[in-house]
Design a protein around this motif. Sequence first.
Motif, PDB file in Angstrom:
ATOM      1  N   VAL A   1       0.850  -1.192   0.000  1.00 31.62           N
ATOM      2  CA  VAL A   1       0.000   0.000   0.000  1.00 31.62           C
ATOM      3  C   VAL A   1       0.883   1.238   0.000  1.00 31.62           C
ATOM      4  O   VAL A   1       2.095   1.158   0.240  1.00 31.62           O
ATOM      5  CB  VAL A   1      -0.948   0.019   1.223  1.00 31.62           C
ATOM      6  CG1 VAL A   1      -1.882  -1.175   1.209  1.00 31.62           C
ATOM      7  CG2 VAL A   1      -0.148   0.055   2.527  1.00 31.62           C
ATOM      8  N   GLY A   2       0.280   2.389  -0.255  1.00 30.85           N
ATOM      9  CA  GLY A   2       1.018   3.635  -0.187  1.00 30.85           C
ATOM     10  C   GLY A   2       1.393   3.972   1.240  1.00 30.85           C
ATOM     11  O   GLY A   2       0.826   3.457   2.203  1.00 30.85           O
ATOM     12  N   ASP A   3       2.347   4.876   1.402  1.00 31.47           N
ATOM     13  CA  ASP A   3       2.853   5.220   2.728  1.00 31.47           C
ATOM     14  C   ASP A   3       1.769   5.773   3.657  1.00 31.47           C
ATOM     15  O   ASP A   3       1.821   5.564   4.862  1.00 31.47           O
ATOM     16  CB  ASP A   3       3.988   6.229   2.603  1.00 31.47           C
ATOM     17  CG  ASP A   3       5.204   5.625   1.933  1.00 31.47           C
ATOM     18  OD1 ASP A   3       6.097   6.395   1.535  1.00 31.47           O
ATOM     19  OD2 ASP A   3       5.265   4.388   1.795  1.00 31.47           O
ATOM     20  N   ARG A   4       0.817   6.464   3.093  1.00 34.93           N
ATOM     21  CA  ARG A   4      -0.233   7.058   3.914  1.00 34.93           C
ATOM     22  C   ARG A   4      -1.172   6.002   4.522  1.00 34.93           C
ATOM     23  O   ARG A   4      -1.872   6.288   5.482  1.00 34.93           O
ATOM     24  CB  ARG A   4      -1.055   8.062   3.105  1.00 34.93           C
ATOM     25  CG  ARG A   4      -0.327   9.354   2.778  1.00 34.93           C
ATOM     26  CD  ARG A   4      -1.262  10.326   2.082  1.00 34.93           C
ATOM     27  NE  ARG A   4      -0.599  11.581   1.770  1.00 34.93           N
ATOM     28  CZ  ARG A   4      -0.483  12.602   2.621  1.00 34.93           C
ATOM     29  NH1 ARG A   4      -0.996  12.504   3.833  1.00 34.93           N
ATOM     30  NH2 ARG A   4       0.141  13.700   2.267  1.00 34.93           N
ATOM     31  N   GLU A   5      -1.182   4.827   3.947  1.00 34.59           N
ATOM     32  CA  GLU A   5      -2.133   3.806   4.395  1.00 34.59           C
ATOM     33  C   GLU A   5      -1.471   2.653   5.135  1.00 34.59           C
ATOM     34  O   GLU A   5      -2.066   1.593   5.294  1.00 34.59           O
ATOM     35  CB  GLU A   5      -2.915   3.255   3.197  1.00 34.59           C
ATOM     36  CG  GLU A   5      -3.838   4.272   2.563  1.00 34.59           C
ATOM     37  CD  GLU A   5      -4.726   3.637   1.512  1.00 34.59           C
ATOM     38  OE1 GLU A   5      -5.954   3.842   1.577  1.00 34.59           O
ATOM     39  OE2 GLU A   5      -4.185   2.940   0.634  1.00 34.59           O
ATOM     40  N   ILE A   6      -0.257   2.871   5.627  1.00 40.74           N
ATOM     41  CA  ILE A   6       0.449   1.804   6.335  1.00 40.74           C
ATOM     42  C   ILE A   6      -0.333   1.369   7.573  1.00 40.74           C
ATOM     43  O   ILE A   6      -0.563   0.172   7.808  1.00 40.74           O
ATOM     44  CB  ILE A   6       1.869   2.256   6.717  1.00 40.74           C
ATOM     45  CG1 ILE A   6       2.766   2.242   5.487  1.00 40.74           C
ATOM     46  CG2 ILE A   6       2.454   1.369   7.800  1.00 40.74           C
ATOM     47  CD1 ILE A   6       4.183   2.705   5.758  1.00 40.74           C
ATOM     48  N   GLY A   7      -0.727   2.337   8.397  1.00 44.25           N
ATOM     49  CA  GLY A   7      -1.474   2.008   9.612  1.00 44.25           C
ATOM     50  C   GLY A   7      -2.834   1.405   9.309  1.00 44.25           C
ATOM     51  O   GLY A   7      -3.255   0.434   9.951  1.00 44.25           O
ATOM     52  N   THR A   8      -3.524   1.976   8.316  1.00 44.22           N
ATOM     53  CA  THR A   8      -4.840   1.457   7.942  1.00 44.22           C
ATOM     54  C   THR A   8      -4.741   0.030   7.430  1.00 44.22           C
ATOM     55  O   THR A   8      -5.565  -0.829   7.767  1.00 44.22           O
ATOM     56  CB  THR A   8      -5.464   2.350   6.857  1.00 44.22           C
ATOM     57  OG1 THR A   8      -5.533   3.695   7.335  1.00 44.22           O
ATOM     58  CG2 THR A   8      -6.862   1.865   6.508  1.00 44.22           C
ATOM     59  N   SER A   9      -3.731  -0.230   6.628  1.00 38.44           N
ATOM     60  CA  SER A   9      -3.542  -1.563   6.068  1.00 38.44           C
ATOM     61  C   SER A   9      -3.290  -2.596   7.156  1.00 38.44           C
ATOM     62  O   SER A   9      -3.933  -3.654   7.196  1.00 38.44           O
ATOM     63  CB  SER A   9      -2.376  -1.552   5.075  1.00 38.44           C
ATOM     64  OG  SER A   9      -2.078  -2.852   4.626  1.00 38.44           O
ATOM     65  N   PHE A  10      -2.368  -2.296   8.058  1.00 36.40           N
ATOM     66  CA  PHE A  10      -2.051  -3.253   9.119  1.00 36.40           C
ATOM     67  C   PHE A  10      -3.236  -3.435  10.062  1.00 36.40           C
ATOM     68  O   PHE A  10      -3.515  -4.555  10.511  1.00 36.40           O
ATOM     69  CB  PHE A  10      -0.831  -2.778   9.901  1.00 36.40           C
ATOM     70  CG  PHE A  10      -0.337  -3.771  10.910  1.00 36.40           C
ATOM     71  CD1 PHE A  10       0.529  -4.781  10.529  1.00 36.40           C
ATOM     72  CD2 PHE A  10      -0.759  -3.715  12.228  1.00 36.40           C
ATOM     73  CE1 PHE A  10       0.989  -5.709  11.455  1.00 36.40           C
ATOM     74  CE2 PHE A  10      -0.322  -4.638  13.155  1.00 36.40           C
ATOM     75  CZ  PHE A  10       0.559  -5.641  12.771  1.00 36.40           C
ATOM     76  N   GLY A  11      -3.930  -2.343  10.373  1.00 37.61           N
ATOM     77  CA  GLY A  11      -5.087  -2.450  11.257  1.00 37.61           C
ATOM     78  C   GLY A  11      -6.206  -3.289  10.653  1.00 37.61           C
ATOM     79  O   GLY A  11      -6.830  -4.105  11.339  1.00 37.61           O
ATOM     80  N   THR A  12      -6.456  -3.102   9.348  1.00 38.06           N
ATOM     81  CA  THR A  12      -7.500  -3.887   8.685  1.00 38.06           C
ATOM     82  C   THR A  12      -7.114  -5.362   8.636  1.00 38.06           C
ATOM     83  O   THR A  12      -7.942  -6.241   8.917  1.00 38.06           O
ATOM     84  CB  THR A  12      -7.729  -3.362   7.258  1.00 38.06           C
ATOM     85  OG1 THR A  12      -8.135  -1.981   7.322  1.00 38.06           O
ATOM     86  CG2 THR A  12      -8.811  -4.170   6.557  1.00 38.06           C
ATOM     87  N   MET A  13      -5.868  -5.643   8.294  1.00 40.55           N
ATOM     88  CA  MET A  13      -5.422  -7.033   8.266  1.00 40.55           C
ATOM     89  C   MET A  13      -5.491  -7.659   9.654  1.00 40.55           C
ATOM     90  O   MET A  13      -5.905  -8.815   9.814  1.00 40.55           O
ATOM     91  CB  MET A  13      -3.996  -7.116   7.735  1.00 40.55           C
ATOM     92  CG  MET A  13      -3.503  -8.536   7.512  1.00 40.55           C
ATOM     93  SD  MET A  13      -1.704  -8.659   7.526  1.00 40.55           S
ATOM     94  CE  MET A  13      -1.353  -8.354   9.253  1.00 40.55           C
ATOM     95  N   GLY A  14      -5.113  -6.901  10.680  1.00 41.97           N
ATOM     96  CA  GLY A  14      -5.186  -7.416  12.038  1.00 41.97           C
ATOM     97  C   GLY A  14      -6.611  -7.704  12.467  1.00 41.97           C
ATOM     98  O   GLY A  14      -6.881  -8.687  13.173  1.00 41.97           O
ATOM     99  N   CYS A  15      -7.538  -6.857  12.023  1.00 47.11           N
ATOM    100  CA  CYS A  15      -8.951  -7.067  12.333  1.00 47.11           C
ATOM    101  C   CYS A  15      -9.442  -8.379  11.711  1.00 47.11           C
ATOM    102  O   CYS A  15     -10.140  -9.168  12.356  1.00 47.11           O
ATOM    103  CB  CYS A  15      -9.769  -5.887  11.819  1.00 47.11           C
ATOM    104  SG  CYS A  15     -11.531  -5.978  12.209  1.00 47.11           S
ATOM    105  N   VAL A  16      -9.064  -8.603  10.456  1.00 43.53           N
ATOM    106  CA  VAL A  16      -9.451  -9.848   9.782  1.00 43.53           C
ATOM    107  C   VAL A  16      -8.810 -11.046  10.476  1.00 43.53           C
ATOM    108  O   VAL A  16      -9.452 -12.086  10.693  1.00 43.53           O
ATOM    109  CB  VAL A  16      -9.034  -9.802   8.299  1.00 43.53           C
ATOM    110  CG1 VAL A  16      -9.261 -11.149   7.633  1.00 43.53           C
ATOM    111  CG2 VAL A  16      -9.806  -8.720   7.568  1.00 43.53           C
ATOM    112  N   ARG A  17      -7.562 -10.917  10.839  1.00 44.91           N
ATOM    113  CA  ARG A  17      -6.837 -12.019  11.478  1.00 44.91           C
ATOM    114  C   ARG A  17      -7.479 -12.420  12.799  1.00 44.91           C
ATOM    115  O   ARG A  17      -7.738 -13.604  13.049  1.00 44.91           O
ATOM    116  CB  ARG A  17      -5.378 -11.611  11.703  1.00 44.91           C
ATOM    117  CG  ARG A  17      -4.540 -12.668  12.412  1.00 44.91           C
ATOM    118  CD  ARG A  17      -3.141 -12.137  12.691  1.00 44.91           C
ATOM    119  NE  ARG A  17      -2.332 -13.098  13.401  1.00 44.91           N
ATOM    120  CZ  ARG A  17      -1.619 -14.064  12.821  1.00 44.91           C
ATOM    121  NH1 ARG A  17      -1.612 -14.171  11.516  1.00 44.91           N
ATOM    122  NH2 ARG A  17      -0.901 -14.911  13.540  1.00 44.91           N
TER     123      ARG A  17
END
Length: 479
Positions: free
Chosen positions: A311-327
């Motif tokens: 993902v782009g740099d601006r969405e690093i936190g959003t990406s990890f948080g969404t993946m963690g939610c799914v996990r």
Amino acid sequence: MALENKTENTQAMKIENISPKHLESQLTVTPANVELLAEEIALEATHYVDAVGWKFLIEPYTIFMGLATGAQCCYAFLAGELMPNKHKMLAISLALYIFCYFPKEAAQAFNKREQTKKLDFLGIFLLVAGLVLFILGIMTGGSPYPWKSAQVLGMVISGGICLIALCVWEVYQGENAFFAVHLFKDVRGFGMNCICSAVGGISNVALSIIWPTQVAYMYSTGSSWQVVGAMSCTIGFGLWGGMVFLGPLWGPIGHPKWILIVSNIWMTVFIGALAHCNPDNKTFAIVCSFLAALPIGFVEQQTGAIAQLVVGDREIGTSFGTMGCVRVGTGAIGTGIVLAILTGEHSTFTYEKSETDIFKAKIPVELEAHIVPAALKAGLPATSIADLFAAIFASSETAMAAVPGINAEIISAVGRAQLDGYAAAYRYIYYATIPFGVLATASAVALRPVAHLLTSHVPKMVENPQAHHGSRDLKKTMD
């Protein structure tokens, strides 16, 4: 077999009305219903364990422990922004933060009230309600409610509707969405990585809960509490070792896609190998449980880093948080399914062959299948089976010695059969996880190459607050 050969006049009985102390007053012990009595008492033992578990879930300290675990997940946001791409999961980075991280820019002032107003409260509610209802439906399916009961179907269906509504709602929330649905449009990048992470979550949570109970049932006899305690922690040691020792090697080794494929195959093979654990191969069980957990911790680190690379740099936190939610969500649901396989059962017997046979709990079924034949073969009268299971349930040597017709040879045979019954029941759990491992491996194969993203690029430059948040490297992966 015992349930399929009952006469038509046999009436359905409620499991919750059966306990060892008054079982004989409700049914007359005859050779025709010996196996039925054995299964009912075994199920009663399972329900007592379930009851203790539900009491634990509502304790206040359990809620506080759950809330406290959120803070430790923030490590990935810090590492993801301030470390170069190829060293995101380097363990030594924590020490570097402590001794070398002194940002020169002033802390930005935020209006806490305005920030709070931007929180997606409806999305949070739908997520929590959906997961809780869905998991409760699975956990209570069969015990204490039948799978086709209104209670179970209502919770499962309403939980599923909440989760679907969450996905629809988040599509229209823009930058305020905490569950970034739009990231899943990148199927071969974020999507495939999320599947690998979700399967790792199922394996992580399920093994962490299931393995200690298996150790207690199968390997506690004749072992000290220190040995049992250490053996119960092999899964935890493996998870920790995979994160701390293997995780930092991911960047320097390179070839992240191939490493992820090998890790998932490794995980699947050794989880499947756990199905061969029995009371006689304690060393095998210790080694396999550790080696099964080691790649799970490694996969967690890998997928966390890849989620921030694609993902782009601006969405690093959003990406990890969404993946963690799914996990976490899929891990909880998967654990509910695993426990339902192990201990869930219909609360009503109809004594007819039907499709509900697939919902039989494995522990009581396997205990009946192993203990009853072993006891009868050793010479125990059929009329003493109910008393035998009552003594087993009471875990009392006095009650066992009082079983009519019992002797040392029968006690030894029953004890061994009980261990074999538990081993056979847990075998189903590990077989059930193999398809998930195959799915994770296939997802890793489908993941697009990300090796060229392991560069020295730092997403957030402390010295330069205006550093670009572009997607120059990311675009290369989309070609």
